[in-house]
Design an enzyme around this catalytic site. Structure first.
Site, short mmCIF file in Angstrom:
data_model
loop_
_atom_site.label_atom_id
_atom_site.label_comp_id
_atom_site.label_asym_id
_atom_site.label_seq_id
_atom_site.Cartn_x
_atom_site.Cartn_y
_atom_site.Cartn_z
CG ASN A 1 -0.77 -0.28 2.81
OD1 ASN A 1 0.95 -0.58 2.53
ND2 ASN A 1 -1.06 -0.08 3.47
CG HIS B 1 -4.67 -1.94 7.37
ND1 HIS B 1 -5.08 -2.64 5.91
CD2 HIS B 1 -5.18 -0.49 7.36
CE1 HIS B 1 -5.40 -1.89 5.22
NE2 HIS B 1 -5.26 -0.84 5.54
C1 BDR Z 1 -0.68 -0.76 8.85
O1 BDR Z 1 -0.07 1.10 8.29
C2 BDR Z 1 -0.64 1.91 9.17
O2 BDR Z 1 -1.03 3.15 8.69
C3 BDR Z 1 -2.03 1.58 9.50
O3 BDR Z 1 -2.03 2.00 11.51
C4 BDR Z 1 -1.59 -0.44 9.89
O4 BDR Z 1 -1.29 -0.37 10.95
C5 BDR Z 1 -1.41 -1.20 7.19
O5 BDR Z 1 -0.90 -0.64 6.57
#
Ligand code: BDR
Ligand code: CA
Length: 329
Positions: free
Chosen positions: A174, A251
């Site tokens: 991501n 998440h």
């Molecule tokens: C993770 O990245 C952070 O931004 C969130 O808190 C989560 O732990 C998801 O990729």
């Protein structure tokens, strides 16, 4: 070897029904929702919250953890600050999705209580040493504190009942196409943790991407009263666009939900290695399910029972009674 440390052998046989957990986190919107889930779960006892630089700076993640502790109602639980930067790299952050304060537009009342003295790394070691085989470590931020703890006291790999992380992916990332945020923020720490000789339960984006706070889920949050209208729903709305079928992935709650009910998430043994050198792939979790004679070092989440996940999570939220002090808006 330090003296006076207990041996782990045999402790597993006497495990109590309630799981004692330490949460290493970087609140963070989904961290906040994960803390609320943990606190509202009768099957979990929070022994401590440690903080790390990640979504926002260490100062902010710690301030948010302190404010959440009082707002959610577990003021007796120590909050211990940890690492202000990754092992080797300059910090990255995710303020773009969590807001500059880390909790979107939500401003919780200023906490009255200070953090516990000491450093998260020592707290993790001491807590795991004090109850060998009993304490589960759940890490939902970059793995800097956990890596430093395992380097300082390798026996925590024997003392931990279980290590569950939210992080990684065997499909796509991501932060980059290859890497998930918690791995990308401190790949060297993640590599240390996966290489430490314990079994890491990796709940990654492959699972957590389906934990969507859709419109109907947000309606259920708001129906809970103040917790829903003051914290849960505003945080989720800030985190991403919400429709009847789509919404932000919450998440970190997945890792905590797995502790409450492991049957929510299917896991498969795998060898996981973390890329630290790649120009385009740094922080990538390279997951080998084939094993080919290699011993697995991880259990990797592959699917989530979404309906049961939200039922469990919302039931836990319904048990949380936020403190009465009003928010500053
Ligand atoms: C993770 O990245 C952070 O931004 C969130 O808190 C989560 O732990 C998801 O990729
Ligand atoms: Ca997090």
């Amino acid at each position: 070897m330090e003296s006076g440390r207990p041996a782990a052998k045999g402790a597993a046989a006497k495990r109590p029904a309630v799981k004692t957990i330490v949460i290493d986190c970087d609140p963070g919107i989904d961290d906040a929702l994960a803390l609320a889930l943990a606190h509202g779960s009768p099957g979990l006892e929070i022994a401590g919250v440690t903080t790390v630089s990640g979504n926002v700076s260490l100062a902010r993640t710690t301030a948010n953890a302190l404010a959440l502790r009082e707002y959610l109602g577990f003021p007796e639980v120590p909050v211990v600050p940890g690492s202000a930067r990754p092992l080797l790299r300059p910090p990255i952050n995710a303020a773009g999705v969590h807001g500059d304060h880390g909790l979107g537009g939500v401003r919780l009342p200023e906490p009255a209580l200070p953090p516990a003295p000491g450093h998260a790394v020592d707290f993790l070691i001491d807590t795991l040493a004090s109850r060998p085989g009993e304490v589960t470590l759940v890490a939902i931020g970059p793995l800097t504190n956990v890596a430093l703890a395992v380097r300082k006291e390798p026996r925590i790999t024997e003392w931990a009942r279980e290590l569950v992380i939210l992080g990684g992916s065997y499909t796509r990332g991501n932060v980059t196409p290859a890497a998930e945020f918690n791995m990308a923020a401190d790949p060297e720490a993640a590599a240390v943790v996966f290489g430490a000789g314990w079994t890491v339960t990796m709940i990654g984006l492959d699972v957590s991407r389906s934990a969507l706070a859709t419109g109907p889920v947000l309606d259920r949050m708001r129906a809970l009263g103040r917790l829903g209208t003051e914290l849960l729903a505003p945080c989720a709305e800030f985190y991403g666009m919400v429709t009847a079928t789509e919404g932000p992935a919450i998440h970190d709650t997945c890792a905590v939900a797995y502790l409450v009910d492991p049957s929510l998430i299917e896991v498969q043994p795998a060898v996981v290695e973390v890329e630290t050198a790649g120009r385009l792939t740094s922080g990538m979790t390279v997951v080998d399910f084939e094993l080919a004679g290699r011993a697995p070092n991880a259990l990797v989440g592959t699917s989530l029972d979404v309906a049961r996940f939200w039922d469990l999570t919302l039931s836990a939220y319904a048990r949380v009674r936020p403190t009465a002090r009003s928010l500053s808006g």
